[in-house]
Write a protein that holds these residues in place. Structure first.
Motif, mmCIF file in Angstrom:
data_model
loop_
_atom_site.group_PDB
_atom_site.id
_atom_site.type_symbol
_atom_site.label_atom_id
_atom_site.label_comp_id
_atom_site.label_asym_id
_atom_site.label_seq_id
_atom_site.Cartn_x
_atom_site.Cartn_y
_atom_site.Cartn_z
ATOM 1 N N GLN A 278 1.159 -1.081 -0.125
ATOM 2 C CA GLN A 278 0.066 0.252 0.376
ATOM 3 C C GLN A 278 0.929 1.016 -0.273
ATOM 4 O O GLN A 278 0.625 2.520 0.541
ATOM 5 N N LYS A 279 2.480 1.499 -1.259
ATOM 6 C CA LYS A 279 2.482 2.427 -1.313
ATOM 7 C C LYS A 279 2.242 3.375 -2.560
ATOM 8 O O LYS A 279 1.831 3.375 -2.816
ATOM 9 N N SER A 280 2.503 4.752 -1.691
ATOM 10 C CA SER A 280 2.010 5.469 -3.134
ATOM 11 C C SER A 280 2.158 5.174 -4.247
ATOM 12 O O SER A 280 3.455 4.411 -4.566
ATOM 13 N N ALA A 281 1.346 6.021 -5.032
ATOM 14 C CA ALA A 281 1.951 5.700 -6.397
ATOM 15 C C ALA A 281 3.674 6.482 -6.874
ATOM 16 O O ALA A 281 4.427 5.988 -7.120
ATOM 17 N N TYR A 282 3.877 7.437 -5.994
ATOM 18 C CA TYR A 282 5.146 7.582 -6.242
ATOM 19 C C TYR A 282 6.053 7.522 -5.813
ATOM 20 O O TYR A 282 6.715 6.989 -6.535
ATOM 21 N N ALA A 283 5.768 6.658 -4.378
ATOM 22 C CA ALA A 283 6.889 5.731 -3.497
ATOM 23 C C ALA A 283 7.167 4.857 -5.030
ATOM 24 O O ALA A 283 8.026 3.865 -5.051
ATOM 25 N N ARG A 284 6.016 3.874 -5.230
ATOM 26 C CA ARG A 284 6.022 2.296 -6.383
ATOM 27 C C ARG A 284 6.874 3.541 -7.634
ATOM 28 O O ARG A 284 8.112 2.710 -7.862
ATOM 29 N N ASN A 285 7.240 4.178 -8.142
ATOM 30 C CA ASN A 285 7.659 5.060 -9.213
ATOM 31 C C ASN A 285 8.343 5.383 -9.100
ATOM 32 O O ASN A 285 9.786 4.754 -9.439
#
Length: 127
Positions: A100-107
């Motif tokens: 459940q990481k943010s999209a920013y963190a995943r990217n």
């Protein structure tokens, strides 16, 4: 094929060292670190000292990926190398969804894998 046959160890080591240094900058507050930390639920101001297990694991992982790039370079398998790197990036994104990481963190995390791969491939071409 042997895992060491024809591998350019200078390129492997240079690629790993440069990729590690880029990671240090990548996750620093100067680039993506602050917003990445928010996206994974960390507060960079409360982290004290170097976290040895994380750093050791990172160094080992970077070296192993650089070695894989070296093996594929020795076998003239650039497309396989690219497939491996993209696969790792996609798995990092999937893991980020589960965590459940943010999209920013995943990217940010997947982007670092792609940049590492580019650096390692470039090192093979230069050295």
């Amino acid at each position: 094929m042997e895992l060491t046959s024809g591998v350019n160890w200078i390129a492997v080591i240079v690629g790993a060292v440069v990729a590690f240094l880029i990671g240090w900058l990548w996750y620093s507050p100067k680039l993506f670190g602050t917003k990445w930390a928010e996206g994974v639920g960390l507060d960079l101001t409360t982290i004290t000292g170097v976290q040895a297990p994380a750093m050791i694991t990172q160094v080992v992982g970077i070296f192993l990926l650089s070695w894989v790039v070296g093996i594929t370079a020795a076998a003239n398998s650039l497309l396989l190398c690219i497939l491996i790197i993209v696969t790792i990036a996609v798995l990092i994104i999937a893991n980020g969804y589960f965590a459940q990481k943010s999209a920013y963190a995943r990217n940010t995390e997947a982007g670092y894998i792609i940049v590492m791969g580019i650096v390692m491939i470039a090192a093979q071409g230069i050295f």
